[in-house]
Design a protein around this motif. Structure first.
Motif, mmCIF file in Angstrom:
data_model
loop_
_atom_site.group_PDB
_atom_site.id
_atom_site.type_symbol
_atom_site.label_atom_id
_atom_site.label_comp_id
_atom_site.label_asym_id
_atom_site.label_seq_id
_atom_site.Cartn_x
_atom_site.Cartn_y
_atom_site.Cartn_z
ATOM 1 N N VAL A 40 96.751 -128.533 5.096
ATOM 2 C CA VAL A 40 97.939 -128.859 5.552
ATOM 3 C C VAL A 40 99.192 -128.064 5.310
ATOM 4 O O VAL A 40 99.821 -127.995 4.371
ATOM 5 C CB VAL A 40 97.788 -130.215 5.117
ATOM 6 N N VAL A 41 99.471 -127.674 6.175
ATOM 7 C CA VAL A 41 100.475 -126.577 6.247
ATOM 8 C C VAL A 41 102.365 -128.084 6.659
ATOM 9 O O VAL A 41 102.562 -128.540 7.873
ATOM 10 C CB VAL A 41 100.912 -125.564 7.214
ATOM 11 N N TYR A 42 103.002 -127.830 5.979
ATOM 12 C CA TYR A 42 104.587 -128.500 5.625
ATOM 13 C C TYR A 42 105.164 -127.888 6.455
ATOM 14 O O TYR A 42 105.884 -127.106 5.593
ATOM 15 C CB TYR A 42 104.303 -130.066 5.117
ATOM 16 N N GLY A 43 105.632 -127.742 7.584
ATOM 17 C CA GLY A 43 106.811 -126.906 7.706
ATOM 18 C C GLY A 43 106.621 -125.719 8.807
ATOM 19 O O GLY A 43 105.723 -125.662 8.265
ATOM 20 N N GLY A 44 107.260 -126.063 9.796
ATOM 21 C CA GLY A 44 106.613 -124.832 11.367
ATOM 22 C C GLY A 44 107.992 -123.964 10.754
ATOM 23 O O GLY A 44 108.362 -123.624 11.963
ATOM 24 N N THR A 45 108.466 -123.635 9.835
ATOM 25 C CA THR A 45 109.379 -121.944 9.931
ATOM 26 C C THR A 45 108.179 -120.985 10.004
ATOM 27 O O THR A 45 107.141 -120.884 10.277
ATOM 28 C CB THR A 45 109.544 -121.973 8.074
ATOM 29 N N SER A 46 109.141 -119.533 9.504
ATOM 30 C CA SER A 46 107.711 -118.449 9.886
ATOM 31 C C SER A 46 107.178 -118.394 9.549
ATOM 32 O O SER A 46 105.841 -117.770 9.576
ATOM 33 C CB SER A 46 108.985 -117.756 9.556
ATOM 34 N N GLY A 47 107.125 -118.543 7.732
ATOM 35 C CA GLY A 47 106.007 -119.390 7.105
ATOM 36 C C GLY A 47 104.689 -120.002 6.867
ATOM 37 O O GLY A 47 103.441 -119.514 7.191
ATOM 38 N N GLY A 48 105.384 -121.453 7.981
ATOM 39 C CA GLY A 48 104.554 -121.886 8.022
ATOM 40 C C GLY A 48 103.325 -121.556 8.987
ATOM 41 O O GLY A 48 102.711 -121.537 8.977
ATOM 42 N N ALA A 49 104.596 -121.463 10.408
ATOM 43 C CA ALA A 49 103.541 -120.428 11.547
ATOM 44 C C ALA A 49 102.458 -119.816 10.695
ATOM 45 O O ALA A 49 101.143 -120.007 11.980
ATOM 46 C CB ALA A 49 104.268 -120.335 12.285
ATOM 47 N N ILE A 50 103.189 -118.831 10.555
ATOM 48 C CA ILE A 50 101.888 -117.025 10.074
ATOM 49 C C ILE A 50 100.887 -118.018 8.903
ATOM 50 O O ILE A 50 99.896 -117.420 9.448
ATOM 51 C CB ILE A 50 102.935 -116.681 9.097
ATOM 52 N N ALA A 51 100.797 -118.359 8.497
ATOM 53 C CA ALA A 51 99.933 -119.222 7.048
ATOM 54 C C ALA A 51 99.417 -120.083 8.121
ATOM 55 O O ALA A 51 97.787 -119.980 7.580
ATOM 56 C CB ALA A 51 100.924 -120.198 6.416
ATOM 57 N N ALA A 52 99.524 -121.075 8.984
ATOM 58 C CA ALA A 52 98.979 -122.034 9.545
ATOM 59 C C ALA A 52 97.783 -120.453 10.257
ATOM 60 O O ALA A 52 95.846 -121.409 11.025
ATOM 61 C CB ALA A 52 99.247 -122.559 10.717
ATOM 62 N N VAL A 53 98.404 -119.359 11.658
ATOM 63 C CA VAL A 53 97.333 -118.797 12.234
ATOM 64 C C VAL A 53 96.300 -117.891 11.486
ATOM 65 O O VAL A 53 95.125 -117.753 11.447
ATOM 66 C CB VAL A 53 98.360 -117.636 12.675
ATOM 67 N N GLN A 54 96.321 -117.523 9.775
ATOM 68 C CA GLN A 54 95.444 -117.081 9.056
ATOM 69 C C GLN A 54 94.798 -117.644 8.561
ATOM 70 O O GLN A 54 93.522 -117.261 8.210
ATOM 71 C CB GLN A 54 96.834 -116.322 7.798
ATOM 72 N N VAL A 55 94.902 -119.090 8.691
ATOM 73 C CA VAL A 55 93.929 -120.392 8.200
ATOM 74 C C VAL A 55 92.753 -120.344 9.241
ATOM 75 O O VAL A 55 91.865 -120.134 8.858
ATOM 76 C CB VAL A 55 94.765 -121.354 7.818
ATOM 77 N N ARG A 56 92.867 -120.427 10.572
ATOM 78 C CA ARG A 56 92.415 -120.090 10.971
ATOM 79 C C ARG A 56 91.482 -119.549 11.181
ATOM 80 O O ARG A 56 90.222 -118.935 12.142
ATOM 81 C CB ARG A 56 92.937 -121.004 13.222
ATOM 82 N N ARG A 57 92.305 -117.802 11.165
ATOM 83 C CA ARG A 57 91.356 -116.621 11.604
ATOM 84 C C ARG A 57 90.655 -116.355 10.333
ATOM 85 O O ARG A 57 89.570 -115.902 10.424
ATOM 86 C CB ARG A 57 92.230 -115.678 11.657
ATOM 87 N N MET A 58 90.354 -117.109 9.570
ATOM 88 C CA MET A 58 89.403 -117.257 8.301
ATOM 89 C C MET A 58 88.635 -118.165 8.904
ATOM 90 O O MET A 58 87.804 -118.572 7.763
ATOM 91 C CB MET A 58 90.403 -117.838 6.977
ATOM 92 N N GLY A 59 88.753 -119.044 9.454
ATOM 93 C CA GLY A 59 87.861 -119.576 9.638
ATOM 94 C C GLY A 59 88.155 -121.448 9.325
ATOM 95 O O GLY A 59 86.599 -122.024 9.150
ATOM 96 N N LYS A 60 88.659 -121.891 9.157
ATOM 97 C CA LYS A 60 89.290 -123.074 8.566
ATOM 98 C C LYS A 60 90.056 -123.296 8.830
ATOM 99 O O LYS A 60 91.057 -123.700 9.805
ATOM 100 C CB LYS A 60 89.968 -122.813 6.910
ATOM 101 N N SER A 61 90.351 -124.757 9.009
ATOM 102 C CA SER A 61 90.494 -126.280 10.108
ATOM 103 C C SER A 61 91.698 -126.415 9.052
ATOM 104 O O SER A 61 91.985 -126.088 7.616
ATOM 105 C CB SER A 61 89.256 -127.250 9.629
ATOM 106 N N VAL A 62 93.288 -126.256 9.991
ATOM 107 C CA VAL A 62 94.731 -126.835 9.654
ATOM 108 C C VAL A 62 95.466 -127.531 11.014
ATOM 109 O O VAL A 62 94.705 -127.511 11.757
ATOM 110 C CB VAL A 62 94.773 -124.860 9.477
ATOM 111 N N VAL A 63 96.651 -128.039 10.149
ATOM 112 C CA VAL A 63 96.986 -128.480 10.422
ATOM 113 C C VAL A 63 98.676 -128.432 10.873
ATOM 114 O O VAL A 63 98.910 -127.962 9.596
ATOM 115 C CB VAL A 63 97.079 -130.272 10.942
ATOM 116 N N LEU A 64 99.399 -128.024 11.386
ATOM 117 C CA LEU A 64 100.867 -128.072 11.143
ATOM 118 C C LEU A 64 101.529 -128.578 11.768
ATOM 119 O O LEU A 64 101.873 -129.229 12.421
ATOM 120 C CB LEU A 64 101.152 -126.075 11.710
#
Length: 300
Positions: A40-64
């Protein structure tokens, strides 16, 4: 994406959580949903957006989760000239973002108000005269904020990251723990998000604080960690100084009228001294002398 990394890990892996559920939460909202993700990523900053994309690329579920309506934080909020030192040190998804910026401006349609240059100009940056753009590079470091947000949104969509807007952490009971670890966070609406890992990618750090992490407000004294470049730094304050005189008094030129809010009457403490002050909020705006591209100045 900025000078600091704001994606801060505030919880560790927990035992497997149940799948997405429509069960009623005990939050403020009637029938508020409880949903579960690996991260669960809280905060749609640059860091938040990039973290969420990386999680999905690693095959895990995520919400931003973004309390506001925009993605990109400072990058899409007006800071269109990236603070860079050694550009070669910027890699991974960050560099991918700047490559997409370059591809956008390589199209003639991107230049609505001026003619695109045949070669990107050499321009000096604010960090030691760094050149922001150079002919032949596949990246671009100066851009319009709206372009930055569009690219972030596209990256999130391509990675199939669900983005939740307009949900803000409940500061009274927004964190549920399982022992010493965060198990779920609750929004002001009552909507609840469970996760194995939580990332606070905001600038304010509310989730970080509610989760029980230690934090510092202000800047530490040199003696705290045996450092030399923290605390008050008057001697090194040689850049970004006022170039025009600014009157500090309520009534210009009249010391008897008192100082404007936030202005201290005396000099700062000696260099290296810590304090509890934080940087002032400010506006970053894109301005133009092109009449067709102007908007009215409105009172905030």
């Amino acid at each position: 994406m900025q000078k600091c990394v704001f994606a801060i890990l505030v919880s560790l892996w927990l035992c497997p959580q149940p799948a997405l559920s429509d069960e009623k939460s005990d939050g403020k909202g009637e029938g508020a949903r409880e949903e579960s993700f690996d991260v669960v990523v809280y905060g749609g900053t640059s860091g938040g957006a990039i973290a969420a994309v990386q999680v999905r690329r690693m095959g895990k579920s995520v919400v931003l989760i973004e309390p506001g309506r925009h993605i990109g934080g400072l990058t899409s909020g007006g800071l269109g000239a990236t603070d860079i030192g050694n550009k070669a040190a910027i890699g991974g998804l960050s560099r991918e973002f700047y490559r997409q910026i370059a591809r956008h401006y390589a199209e003639n349609d991107a230049w609505r108000w001026e003619t695109p240059p045949l070669n990107p100009p050499l321009t000096k940056g604010g960090q030691g005269g760094v050149r922001r753009q150079q002919s032949g590079e596949d990246t671009m470091w100066t851009f319009e904020p709206r372009v930055a947000e569009a690219i972030y949104r596209r990256m999130l969509a391509e990675a199939k990251v669900p983005v939740v807007f307009g949900e803000r952490l409940d500061l009274e009971r927004g964190v549920r723990k399982d022992g010493g670890r965060i198990a779920a966070i609750v929004m002001e609406s009552g909507r609840t998000f469970r996760g194995r890992v939580f990332i606070d990618a905001t600038y304010e750090g509310d989730l970080l604080a509610l989760g029980g992490a230690r934090f510092t407000v202000g800047r530490e004294d040199n003696a705290t960690y045996g450092e030399t470049l923290n605390g008050v730094q008057v001697k090194n304050a040689v850049h970004h100084q006022f170039v025009k005189p600014v009157d500090p008094y309520v009534k210009p030129g009249d010391p008897e009228s008192g100082l404007l809010p936030g202005i201290e009457p005396g000099p700062p403490e000696p260099d290296g001294t810590g304090d509890h002050r934080v940087q002032a909020y400010c506006f970053r705006m894109c301005t133009t002398d092109v009449k067709e591209n102007q908007a009215d100045w409105v009172k905030p």
